[in-house]
Design an enzyme around this catalytic site. Structure first.
Site, PDB file in Angstrom:
ATOM      1  N   ARG A  91      16.418   8.720  56.657  1.00 19.24           N
ATOM      2  CA  ARG A  91      16.121  10.023  56.052  1.00 19.24           C
ATOM      3  C   ARG A  91      16.022   9.918  54.528  1.00 19.24           C
ATOM      4  O   ARG A  91      15.187  10.557  53.912  1.00 19.24           O
ATOM      5  CB  ARG A  91      17.194  11.052  56.451  1.00 19.24           C
ATOM      6  CG  ARG A  91      17.038  11.477  57.909  1.00 19.24           C
ATOM      7  CD  ARG A  91      18.263  12.172  58.434  1.00 19.24           C
ATOM      8  NE  ARG A  91      18.520  13.419  57.747  1.00 19.24           N
ATOM      9  CZ  ARG A  91      19.729  13.985  57.659  1.00 19.24           C
ATOM     10  NH1 ARG A  91      20.778  13.384  58.199  1.00 19.24           N
ATOM     11  NH2 ARG A  91      19.887  15.114  57.041  1.00 19.24           N
ATOM     12  N   ARG A 138       8.490  19.535  52.079  1.00 16.39           N
ATOM     13  CA  ARG A 138       9.005  18.164  52.029  1.00 16.39           C
ATOM     14  C   ARG A 138       7.881  17.168  51.781  1.00 16.39           C
ATOM     15  O   ARG A 138       8.144  15.976  51.640  1.00 16.39           O
ATOM     16  CB  ARG A 138       9.669  17.823  53.369  1.00 16.39           C
ATOM     17  CG  ARG A 138      11.195  17.937  53.371  1.00 16.39           C
ATOM     18  CD  ARG A 138      11.644  17.643  54.786  1.00 16.39           C
ATOM     19  NE  ARG A 138      12.980  17.160  54.911  1.00 16.39           N
ATOM     20  CZ  ARG A 138      14.021  17.918  55.264  1.00 16.39           C
ATOM     21  NH1 ARG A 138      13.875  19.207  55.434  1.00 16.39           N
ATOM     22  NH2 ARG A 138      15.202  17.369  55.438  1.00 16.39           N
ATOM     23  N   ARG A 173      29.853  15.534  57.499  1.00 19.28           N
ATOM     24  CA  ARG A 173      29.365  16.904  57.708  1.00 19.28           C
ATOM     25  C   ARG A 173      29.502  17.334  59.178  1.00 19.28           C
ATOM     26  O   ARG A 173      29.218  16.587  60.096  1.00 19.28           O
ATOM     27  CB  ARG A 173      27.893  16.980  57.303  1.00 19.28           C
ATOM     28  CG  ARG A 173      27.263  18.327  57.604  1.00 19.28           C
ATOM     29  CD  ARG A 173      26.024  18.534  56.816  1.00 19.28           C
ATOM     30  NE  ARG A 173      24.905  17.739  57.278  1.00 19.28           N
ATOM     31  CZ  ARG A 173      23.706  17.799  56.726  1.00 19.28           C
ATOM     32  NH1 ARG A 173      23.481  18.587  55.698  1.00 19.28           N
ATOM     33  NH2 ARG A 173      22.730  17.048  57.189  1.00 19.28           N
ATOM     34  N   LYS A 180      21.882  21.648  49.839  1.00 15.31           N
ATOM     35  CA  LYS A 180      20.866  22.711  49.830  1.00 15.31           C
ATOM     36  C   LYS A 180      21.224  23.855  50.774  1.00 15.31           C
ATOM     37  O   LYS A 180      21.081  25.027  50.429  1.00 15.31           O
ATOM     38  CB  LYS A 180      19.490  22.148  50.238  1.00 15.31           C
ATOM     39  CG  LYS A 180      18.958  21.056  49.338  1.00 15.31           C
ATOM     40  CD  LYS A 180      17.530  20.667  49.695  1.00 15.31           C
ATOM     41  CE  LYS A 180      17.361  20.071  51.075  1.00 15.31           C
ATOM     42  NZ  LYS A 180      18.023  18.772  51.283  1.00 15.31           N
ATOM     43  N   ARG A 211      25.730  16.485  63.559  1.00 10.23           N
ATOM     44  CA  ARG A 211      24.308  16.348  63.857  1.00 10.23           C
ATOM     45  C   ARG A 211      23.991  14.916  64.268  1.00 10.23           C
ATOM     46  O   ARG A 211      24.531  13.973  63.688  1.00 10.23           O
ATOM     47  CB  ARG A 211      23.490  16.722  62.618  1.00 10.23           C
ATOM     48  CG  ARG A 211      23.387  18.197  62.429  1.00 10.23           C
ATOM     49  CD  ARG A 211      22.789  18.570  61.105  1.00 10.23           C
ATOM     50  NE  ARG A 211      21.609  17.798  60.702  1.00 10.23           N
ATOM     51  CZ  ARG A 211      20.861  18.111  59.645  1.00 10.23           C
ATOM     52  NH1 ARG A 211      21.155  19.169  58.922  1.00 10.23           N
ATOM     53  NH2 ARG A 211      19.828  17.369  59.320  1.00 10.23           N
TER      54      ARG A 211
END
Ligand code: AMP
Length: 223
Positions: free
Chosen positions: A168, A88, A124, A13, A157
Site C-alpha cells: 500500500r 488517489r 489499528r 486521515k 483490517r
C-alpha cells in the site's frame, strides 16, 4: 467547501476526517469505508473489489469515481464535504474537478515518517459496525475490542498486515504522491505535520480550515 485529505495510509486521515465533519459540518466521504461496506454486503462491486483491496492495490478509477459522484450530489453534502482516500490517482483528481468545479477546495496533506506509519497501521483496529477507528498506540478503546461509540466488535483490517502495508505504501508513492504537485500548482495545498497526537494534528488542521472558511465567506463562494 471541499476538503481533500491526502497523506499515506496510516497518517490519520480517517480520524481527522471525522473531527472535521463534526466541527465544520462537512461530512466525511471515505471511499475505503464505502468499499468495505460493499464487501460486507457482498454486492457485485464488493466481490470485485475485495481481492484487489486484500492485495493492497487500487480499485479501478471508474468504480471509485462513480461512488464519489453518487455521494457528493446527495443533499447532505451540499454545504461541503471531506474526502478521505479520494482522489488517489491523477485521473481521479481530474474527474473530481470536472464533476464539481464550483466548491472552493482545500487540500490537507498529513505527513509523517514511514516507520511510524507502519507501526500505527499494525496497531489499528476498526469497529465492524460503525467503522470508528482505534489505535492501540495512540487511541485505545475503553474496553478491549469493543467500540466506545456503538459497542460493536473491533476488528483488524485484512490489509493492515505487514506485507500488504508495504504494498500500500508503494502504491501510494507511485500513484498518489504525484497529486502533491497537481494541488501545489493549484495553490490549494497545505502540508500538515502528522507526527503529534490526534488533538495536536487537529489543532493545525483547524487553523488552516478556519482561515479558509472565513475567506470563502468573504469572497461569497459557497462554503
Ligand atoms: P483506505 O480505507 O482509504 O485505506 O482504503 C482501503 C483500500 O480501498 C485501498 O487500499 C484501495 O484498495 C481501496 N481504495 C480506497 N479508496 C480508493 C481510491 N480512491 N482509489 C482506488 N482504490 C481505493
Amino acid at each position: 467547501m471541499r476538503v481533500i485529505l491526502l497523506g499515506p495510509p496510516g497518517s490519520g486521515k480517517g480520524t481527522q476526517g471525522d473531527l472535521i465533519a463534526e466541527k465544520y459540518g462537512f461530512p466525511k466521504i471515505s471511499t475505503g469505508d464505502l468499499l468495505r461496506e460493499s464487501i460486507q454486503k457482498k454486492t457485485p462491486l464488493g466481490k470485485e473489489a475485495e481481492a484487489v483491496i486484500k492485495r493492497g492495490e487500487l480499485v479501478s478509477d471508474d468504480i471509485v469515481i462513480r461512488m464519489v459522484r453518487e455521494t457528493i450530489f446527495n443533499g447532505a453534502h451540499r454545504k461541503g464535504y471531506t474526502l478521505d482516500g479520494f482522489p488517489r490517482t491523477l485521473s481521479q483528481a481530474k474527474s473530481l474537478d470536472e464533476m464539481d468545479s464550483r466548491s472552493p477546495e482545500i487540500v490537507l496533506d498529513i505527513r509523517l515518517d514511514e516507520s511510524i506509519l507502519i507501526k500505527r497501521l499494525s496497531a489499528r483496529w476498526i469497529c465492524s459496525n460503525c467503522q470508528s477507528i482505534y489505535n492501540l498506540l495512540i487511541r485505545r478503546p475503553k474496553k478491549e475490542k469493543v467500540c466506545d461509540i456503538c459497542g460493536g466488535e473491533l476488528i483488524q483490517r485484512k490489509d493492515d498486515r505487514q506485507e500488504v502495508i508495504k504494498e500500500r505504501l508503494k502504491v501510494y508513492h507511485d500513484q498518489t504522491e504525484p497529486l502533491l504537485d497537481y494541488y501545489q500548482q493549484k495553490s490549494v495545498y497545505h502540508r500538515i505535520n502528522g507526527q503529534g497526537n490526534v488533538a495536536a494534528v487537529f489543532h493545525e488542521i483547524s487553523s488552516v480550515l478556519d482561515e479558509a472558511v472565513a475567506s470563502s465567506g468573504k469572497t461569497g463562494a459557497d462554503a
